[in-house]
Design an enzyme around this catalytic site. Structure first.
Site, PDB file in Angstrom:
ATOM      1  N   CYS A  72       0.836  -1.198   0.000  1.00  0.00           N
ATOM      2  CA  CYS A  72       0.000   0.000   0.000  1.00  0.00           C
ATOM      3  C   CYS A  72       0.874   1.252   0.000  1.00  0.00           C
ATOM      4  O   CYS A  72       1.698   1.448   0.901  1.00  0.00           O
ATOM      5  CB  CYS A  72      -0.907   0.009   1.229  1.00  0.00           C
ATOM      6  SG  CYS A  72      -1.962   1.476   1.315  1.00  0.00           S
ATOM      7  N   CYS A  78      -1.631   6.871   6.058  1.00  0.00           N
ATOM      8  CA  CYS A  78      -3.007   6.552   6.451  1.00  0.00           C
ATOM      9  C   CYS A  78      -3.027   6.145   7.928  1.00  0.00           C
ATOM     10  O   CYS A  78      -2.082   5.544   8.432  1.00  0.00           O
ATOM     11  CB  CYS A  78      -3.519   5.422   5.563  1.00  0.00           C
ATOM     12  SG  CYS A  78      -4.991   4.591   6.165  1.00  0.00           S
ATOM     13  N   CYS A  81      -3.463   0.947   8.920  1.00  0.00           N
ATOM     14  CA  CYS A  81      -2.541  -0.160   9.190  1.00  0.00           C
ATOM     15  C   CYS A  81      -1.273   0.294   9.905  1.00  0.00           C
ATOM     16  O   CYS A  81      -0.777   1.399   9.697  1.00  0.00           O
ATOM     17  CB  CYS A  81      -2.170  -0.865   7.888  1.00  0.00           C
ATOM     18  SG  CYS A  81      -3.570  -1.686   7.103  1.00  0.00           S
ATOM     19  N   GLN A 310     -19.345  -8.553  12.720  1.00  0.00           N
ATOM     20  CA  GLN A 310     -17.884  -8.606  12.741  1.00  0.00           C
ATOM     21  C   GLN A 310     -17.319  -8.288  11.358  1.00  0.00           C
ATOM     22  O   GLN A 310     -17.787  -8.799  10.344  1.00  0.00           O
ATOM     23  CB  GLN A 310     -17.409  -9.987  13.185  1.00  0.00           C
ATOM     24  CG  GLN A 310     -17.661 -10.295  14.640  1.00  0.00           C
ATOM     25  CD  GLN A 310     -16.741  -9.531  15.584  1.00  0.00           C
ATOM     26  OE1 GLN A 310     -15.786  -8.870  15.159  1.00  0.00           O
ATOM     27  NE2 GLN A 310     -17.017  -9.604  16.870  1.00  0.00           N
ATOM     28  N   TYR A 339     -25.175  -7.087  24.298  1.00  0.00           N
ATOM     29  CA  TYR A 339     -24.553  -6.414  23.155  1.00  0.00           C
ATOM     30  C   TYR A 339     -24.551  -7.394  21.975  1.00  0.00           C
ATOM     31  O   TYR A 339     -23.510  -7.730  21.417  1.00  0.00           O
ATOM     32  CB  TYR A 339     -23.136  -5.945  23.485  1.00  0.00           C
ATOM     33  CG  TYR A 339     -23.026  -5.190  24.798  1.00  0.00           C
ATOM     34  CD1 TYR A 339     -23.297  -3.823  24.864  1.00  0.00           C
ATOM     35  CD2 TYR A 339     -22.677  -5.845  25.973  1.00  0.00           C
ATOM     36  CE1 TYR A 339     -23.209  -3.137  26.064  1.00  0.00           C
ATOM     37  CE2 TYR A 339     -22.589  -5.164  27.183  1.00  0.00           C
ATOM     38  CZ  TYR A 339     -22.850  -3.812  27.221  1.00  0.00           C
ATOM     39  OH  TYR A 339     -22.760  -3.131  28.413  1.00  0.00           O
ATOM     40  N   GLU A 360     -29.546  -5.425  22.504  1.00  0.00           N
ATOM     41  CA  GLU A 360     -28.745  -4.619  21.581  1.00  0.00           C
ATOM     42  C   GLU A 360     -29.390  -3.244  21.454  1.00  0.00           C
ATOM     43  O   GLU A 360     -30.608  -3.123  21.343  1.00  0.00           O
ATOM     44  CB  GLU A 360     -28.676  -5.308  20.212  1.00  0.00           C
ATOM     45  CG  GLU A 360     -28.141  -4.471  19.079  1.00  0.00           C
ATOM     46  CD  GLU A 360     -26.719  -3.979  19.322  1.00  0.00           C
ATOM     47  OE1 GLU A 360     -26.456  -2.787  19.061  1.00  0.00           O
ATOM     48  OE2 GLU A 360     -25.882  -4.780  19.781  1.00  0.00           O
ATOM     49  N   ASP A 405     -20.332  -9.111  24.823  1.00  0.00           N
ATOM     50  CA  ASP A 405     -19.569  -8.728  23.634  1.00  0.00           C
ATOM     51  C   ASP A 405     -19.737  -7.224  23.434  1.00  0.00           C
ATOM     52  O   ASP A 405     -20.355  -6.769  22.474  1.00  0.00           O
ATOM     53  CB  ASP A 405     -20.071  -9.507  22.413  1.00  0.00           C
ATOM     54  CG  ASP A 405     -19.175  -9.323  21.189  1.00  0.00           C
ATOM     55  OD1 ASP A 405     -18.137  -8.639  21.310  1.00  0.00           O
ATOM     56  OD2 ASP A 405     -19.518  -9.853  20.121  1.00  0.00           O
ATOM     57  N   CYS A 432     -13.142  -6.493  21.990  1.00  0.00           N
ATOM     58  CA  CYS A 432     -12.425  -5.985  20.823  1.00  0.00           C
ATOM     59  C   CYS A 432     -11.405  -4.923  21.218  1.00  0.00           C
ATOM     60  O   CYS A 432     -10.725  -4.359  20.354  1.00  0.00           O
ATOM     61  CB  CYS A 432     -13.408  -5.422  19.791  1.00  0.00           C
ATOM     62  SG  CYS A 432     -14.424  -4.062  20.402  1.00  0.00           S
TER      63      CYS A 432
END
Length: 489
Positions: A72, A78, A81, A310, A339, A360, A405, A432
């Site tokens: 990239c 950016c 990443c 996801q 969640y 949710e 979650d 996460c």
């Protein structure tokens, strides 16, 4: 060393998610986005007792670990990443050690099962929210990601490697189309302009694609040169007609692209919120429908534009497989899936559980979850729309097991205490953001739970992020007393 000084050194390690650590004259300096083994030049931006923070100015020497060629051209510019120059195995090693360090700081005596790799290290994302803007003031129209460290500057993402080629074709064609027409992007400071975001979702298993152009409701731009001598009402009418022509042209452009997948729908979303978020005040279907289908672990899911799912479909199968392993036998049990998003975990557990209750906050995700459960022939799932903090205390069922979650910020402290009050023997926490899990584990342990085992799942190759699954069990009276004696002792 003082604020404003320039310092150089070698990054000794990285702390989650992107904190490079180096030592200069015996003082620890945190330099964000500097990679292990790099020799960097940084400017000191903050200084506290024994700890300073620096802004990365230049990489003087590459790390010996940077042996992968990054495809990239925007890598390092950016804000997405972080690890593209590291071989994937090395990325996994770094994330595993980072998470282990976080968990070890608050827990002991648990089994750490390491990290599971994503089945795809590139082109794995099934959703991207691209921003319109410019790379520099008054520069040409850009469509892509925010420049690292900037709230305003946007860099093009035509060659982004974490998405399928269909994303890149749609992005490039959209940017070129609106740039040629001279349609203005939304300027956050002045709250003026039209183009805000391009949302693209693509299912890995079905190949279905949903594309949404997110704009403001402002249409005065649409009739340049046509407004002379017009009143406000007439000018607004001309703008609306021009907007229709522009949207029709964009729709036909997207329909004509040589995509590998199949277009499920093309949408126009209006959003006049002052916040820089992708949301809908009004959604119009220009083509097809406002949803698509994806498949996970033999189940089929209907996904709407803004419902949570996801972002790595194949990685999600690895993640939810581990969740299912940790949950174990649910025969005859009532399970709370808090969640719950579009109800993925709930439906994975439903075939053998007595009942699964999902909560949710996103109403369209709840509607999708209900439809998904019916489509998959599951009649023992109940999905409730609402904030877990406001809803959980009023749930009528008594759970045998709770699955958490939560979003990146973790569980609200008051909600966490309400959840603990149910007194279930087992909880499975899917995180996460490992630092949020680390914080919540402190409360869970104080209230009588212990972490039995944990496993990382890399859902975000190339980036600094990682998912963690943790199994917690309620301590018996003897265990709690033993832990208290150990703490005193």
């Amino acid at each position: 060393m003082k604020k404003g000084d320039r310092v150089s050194g070698i990054i000794e390690k990285m702390e989650f998610p992107n904190k490079g650590i180096m030592t200069v004259d015996g003082e620890r300096i945190v330099v964000k986005n500097a990679l292990p083994g790099q020799m960097v030049l940084a400017a000191v931006t903050k200084k506290r007792k024994g700890r300073s923070e620096g802004r990365l100015l230049e990489v003087l020497e590459k790390s010996p670990l940077e042996t992968a060629e990054h495809p990239c051209p925007q890598f390092g510019v950016c804000g997405g990443c972080l690890y593209q120059t590291f071989p994937y195995e090395e990325q996994l090693n770094i994330k595993e050690s980072q998470v282990r360090e976080l968990l070890d700081s608050v827990c002991s005596g648990y089994e750490f099962e390491g990290i599971k790799a994503s089945p795809m290290a590139e082109e794995y994302r099934n959703k991207m929210e691209f921003s319109f803007g410019d790379e520099e003031k008054d520069g040409p129209l850009c469509l892509g990601m925010h420049r690292r460290g900037s709230f305003y500057d946007v860099v093009n993402a035509d060659e982004c490697r974490i998405v399928h080629g269909d994303f890149r074709k749609i992005l490039t064609a959209t940017r070129e189309y609106f740039a040629e027409l001279g349609v203005p992007f939304y300027k956050k400071l002045r709250h003026e302009g039209y183009l805000r975001h391009l949302l693209v979702r693509r299912a890995v298993k079905t190949g279905e694609i949903l594309v949404a152009l997110v704009t403001t409701a402002q249409t005065g731009w649409a009739a340049p040169g046509e407004g002379e001598g017009c009143g406000e009402d007439e000018l607004a009418g001309k703008g609306t007609l021009a907007e229709r022509r522009v949207l029709e042209g964009w729709k036909e452009l997207i329909q004509g692209l040589p995509l590998e997948g199949k277009l499920a729908g093309i949408l126009h979303v209006k959003n006049d919120s002052l916040a820089d978020v992708v949301q809908s005040d009004e959604t119009e279907v220009l083509f097809g429908q406002d949803f698509f289908y994806e498949e996970l672990l033999g189940l089929r899911f209907k996904i709407s534009p803004f419902s949570f799912f996801q972002t790595n479909s194949l990685g999600a199968e690895v993640l939810y497989g581990k969740v299912r392993d940790y949950i174990g036998d649910t025969a005859g049990q009532v399970v709370f899936d808090l969640y719950s998003g579009t109800g993925t975990i709930a439906q994975i557990l439903a075939p053998v559980a007595e009942k699964v209750v999902g909560v949710e906050i996103v109403e369209e995700a709840v509607e999708a979850a209900r439809e998904n459960a019916a489509r998959n022939g599951l009649s023992n799932c109940e999905f409730i729309a609402g904030d877990v903090l406001k809803v959980v205390g009023g749930l009528k069922d008594k759970p045998d097991l709770i699955v958490l979650d939560p979003p990146r910020d973790g569980v609200h402290p008051k909600a966490l205490n309400q959840i603990i009050d149910f007194g279930v023997e087992r909880m499975v926490y899917v995180s996460c953001k490992p630092t949020s899990l680390q914080r919540d584990l402190v409360t869970l342990q104080e209230r009588g739970y212990r972490m039995v085992k944990a496993c990382c799942v890399d859902m975000f190759p190339g980036t600094g992020n990682c998912e963690v699954v943790a199994l917690l069990t309620r301590c018996s009276g003897e265990e709690e007393n033993a832990e208290e004696r150990e703490d005193r002792g």
